[in-house]
Design an enzyme around this catalytic site. Structure first.
Site, PDB file in Angstrom:
ATOM      1  N   GLY A  95       0.761  -1.239   0.000  1.00  0.00           N
ATOM      2  CA  GLY A  95       0.000   0.000   0.000  1.00  0.00           C
ATOM      3  C   GLY A  95       0.789   1.285   0.000  1.00  0.00           C
ATOM      4  O   GLY A  95       0.369   2.275  -0.588  1.00  0.00           O
ATOM      5  N   ASP A 117       0.825   3.591   4.407  1.00  0.00           N
ATOM      6  CA  ASP A 117      -0.279   4.228   3.708  1.00  0.00           C
ATOM      7  C   ASP A 117      -1.401   4.545   4.687  1.00  0.00           C
ATOM      8  O   ASP A 117      -1.946   5.637   4.689  1.00  0.00           O
ATOM      9  CB  ASP A 117      -0.788   3.354   2.555  1.00  0.00           C
ATOM     10  CG  ASP A 117      -1.171   1.934   2.980  1.00  0.00           C
ATOM     11  OD1 ASP A 117      -0.843   1.512   4.097  1.00  0.00           O
ATOM     12  OD2 ASP A 117      -1.807   1.244   2.163  1.00  0.00           O
ATOM     13  N   PHE A 170     -13.940   2.389   5.012  1.00  0.00           N
ATOM     14  CA  PHE A 170     -13.035   1.727   4.082  1.00  0.00           C
ATOM     15  C   PHE A 170     -12.707   2.663   2.921  1.00  0.00           C
ATOM     16  O   PHE A 170     -13.607   3.269   2.335  1.00  0.00           O
ATOM     17  CB  PHE A 170     -13.648   0.426   3.561  1.00  0.00           C
ATOM     18  CG  PHE A 170     -12.674  -0.434   2.831  1.00  0.00           C
ATOM     19  CD1 PHE A 170     -11.745  -1.198   3.525  1.00  0.00           C
ATOM     20  CD2 PHE A 170     -12.648  -0.458   1.452  1.00  0.00           C
ATOM     21  CE1 PHE A 170     -10.819  -1.988   2.850  1.00  0.00           C
ATOM     22  CE2 PHE A 170     -11.736  -1.243   0.762  1.00  0.00           C
ATOM     23  CZ  PHE A 170     -10.814  -2.007   1.467  1.00  0.00           C
ATOM     24  N   VAL A 171     -11.413   2.786   2.600  1.00  0.00           N
ATOM     25  CA  VAL A 171     -10.966   3.671   1.529  1.00  0.00           C
ATOM     26  C   VAL A 171     -10.050   2.919   0.563  1.00  0.00           C
ATOM     27  O   VAL A 171      -9.409   1.940   0.929  1.00  0.00           O
ATOM     28  CB  VAL A 171     -10.232   4.923   2.079  1.00  0.00           C
ATOM     29  CG1 VAL A 171     -11.192   5.838   2.810  1.00  0.00           C
ATOM     30  CG2 VAL A 171      -9.069   4.540   2.984  1.00  0.00           C
ATOM     31  N   ARG A 200      -5.587   0.555  -6.503  1.00  0.00           N
ATOM     32  CA  ARG A 200      -4.366   1.235  -6.057  1.00  0.00           C
ATOM     33  C   ARG A 200      -3.946   2.355  -7.002  1.00  0.00           C
ATOM     34  O   ARG A 200      -3.271   3.283  -6.612  1.00  0.00           O
ATOM     35  CB  ARG A 200      -3.195   0.252  -5.974  1.00  0.00           C
ATOM     36  CG  ARG A 200      -3.321  -0.802  -4.919  1.00  0.00           C
ATOM     37  CD  ARG A 200      -2.013  -1.608  -4.822  1.00  0.00           C
ATOM     38  NE  ARG A 200      -2.179  -2.823  -4.079  1.00  0.00           N
ATOM     39  CZ  ARG A 200      -2.140  -2.915  -2.753  1.00  0.00           C
ATOM     40  NH1 ARG A 200      -1.972  -1.845  -2.022  1.00  0.00           N
ATOM     41  NH2 ARG A 200      -2.286  -4.090  -2.166  1.00  0.00           N
ATOM     42  N   ASP A 255      -5.956  -0.642  -1.712  1.00  0.00           N
ATOM     43  CA  ASP A 255      -6.727  -1.489  -2.615  1.00  0.00           C
ATOM     44  C   ASP A 255      -7.919  -2.142  -1.949  1.00  0.00           C
ATOM     45  O   ASP A 255      -8.037  -2.159  -0.724  1.00  0.00           O
ATOM     46  CB  ASP A 255      -5.825  -2.587  -3.180  1.00  0.00           C
ATOM     47  CG  ASP A 255      -5.534  -3.669  -2.161  1.00  0.00           C
ATOM     48  OD1 ASP A 255      -5.794  -4.851  -2.450  1.00  0.00           O
ATOM     49  OD2 ASP A 255      -5.032  -3.344  -1.061  1.00  0.00           O
ATOM     50  N   ASP A 309      -4.864   1.672  10.809  1.00  0.00           N
ATOM     51  CA  ASP A 309      -6.209   1.570  11.372  1.00  0.00           C
ATOM     52  C   ASP A 309      -6.159   0.834  12.707  1.00  0.00           C
ATOM     53  O   ASP A 309      -5.980   1.475  13.730  1.00  0.00           O
ATOM     54  CB  ASP A 309      -7.235   1.015  10.387  1.00  0.00           C
ATOM     55  CG  ASP A 309      -6.762  -0.202   9.612  1.00  0.00           C
ATOM     56  OD1 ASP A 309      -5.989  -0.997  10.146  1.00  0.00           O
ATOM     57  OD2 ASP A 309      -7.201  -0.354   8.463  1.00  0.00           O
ATOM     58  N   LYS A 312      -6.703   6.155  11.186  1.00  0.00           N
ATOM     59  CA  LYS A 312      -8.071   6.007  11.689  1.00  0.00           C
ATOM     60  C   LYS A 312      -8.002   5.855  13.206  1.00  0.00           C
ATOM     61  O   LYS A 312      -7.994   4.740  13.725  1.00  0.00           O
ATOM     62  CB  LYS A 312      -8.728   4.760  11.091  1.00  0.00           C
ATOM     63  CG  LYS A 312      -8.948   4.784   9.608  1.00  0.00           C
ATOM     64  CD  LYS A 312      -9.615   3.477   9.187  1.00  0.00           C
ATOM     65  CE  LYS A 312      -9.850   3.381   7.716  1.00  0.00           C
ATOM     66  NZ  LYS A 312     -10.462   2.080   7.357  1.00  0.00           N
TER      67      LYS A 312
END
Length: 179
Positions: free
Chosen positions: A49, A104, A156-157, A169, A163, A107, A135
């Protein structure tokens, strides 16, 4: 920015623009340039990521610095699998080096929580974390993100390196799941 993005069975809507990301990376780089001047830090980007974030941030650095990569994974689909897998390990000496981890997104914090002890075992001079996205309401493992791009809600992003089951991505912006 495209109005919606369809990836597999999910629809995503624009969340953070390419321009906002670019500005934030310049700000992060300016801070790192100041704080790591004359320290020759080693940046460790967590794959997959963080590869786009790492490349763009690294291009904005003006200090002497090195970069390396490690592949860690804990996601399957849209949820953490609960297990951290190291697919590609470090092959550099970290003793007495200033180490900066590039992520990236942070969370739950599980991936870094399990990885950081391995780094501290090598006795770096310092160890800091830079995350493009954090997050805080999802973070359950004790972890300090030293440099943050954006704090986001527990949604969720995808995009800009992030991805959903391998896809998404390659967008210049970040999109959020449309629910």
């Amino acid at each position: 920015m495209t109005t919606t993005l369809q990836i597999h069975d999910k629809k995503f809507i624009p969340y953070i623009s390419e321009e906002e990301i670019r500005v934030k990376i310049k700000e992060l780089a300016a801070t790192l340039n100041k704080e790591y001047a004359d320290k020759n830090p080693i940046f460790i980007a967590v794959l997959n990521g963080a590869f786009i974030f790492a490349a763009d941030l690294f291009k904005s650095l003006t200090i002497d610095a090195e970069i390396s990569f490690i592949k860690l994974a804990s996601y399957k689909g849209m949820k953490s699998s609960g297990q951290v897998i190291t697919a590609i390990g470090l092959d550099i000496e970290l003793f007495n080096r200033h180490v900066v981890i590039l992520e990236d997104i942070v969370d739950t914090g599980k991936t870094l929580h399990e990885f950081l002890p391995q780094l501290w075992h090598q006795q770096p001079a310092s160890l800091k974390i830079v995350a493009l996205l954090h997050k805080p309401e999802a973070t359950v493992y004790p972890l300090t993100v030293d440099y943050k791009g954006f704090e986001i809600p527990d949604k969720f992003v995808v995009g800009y390196g992030l991805d959903y089951n391998g896809l998404g991505r390659n967008t210049a912006s970040i999109y959020q799941l449309f629910e």
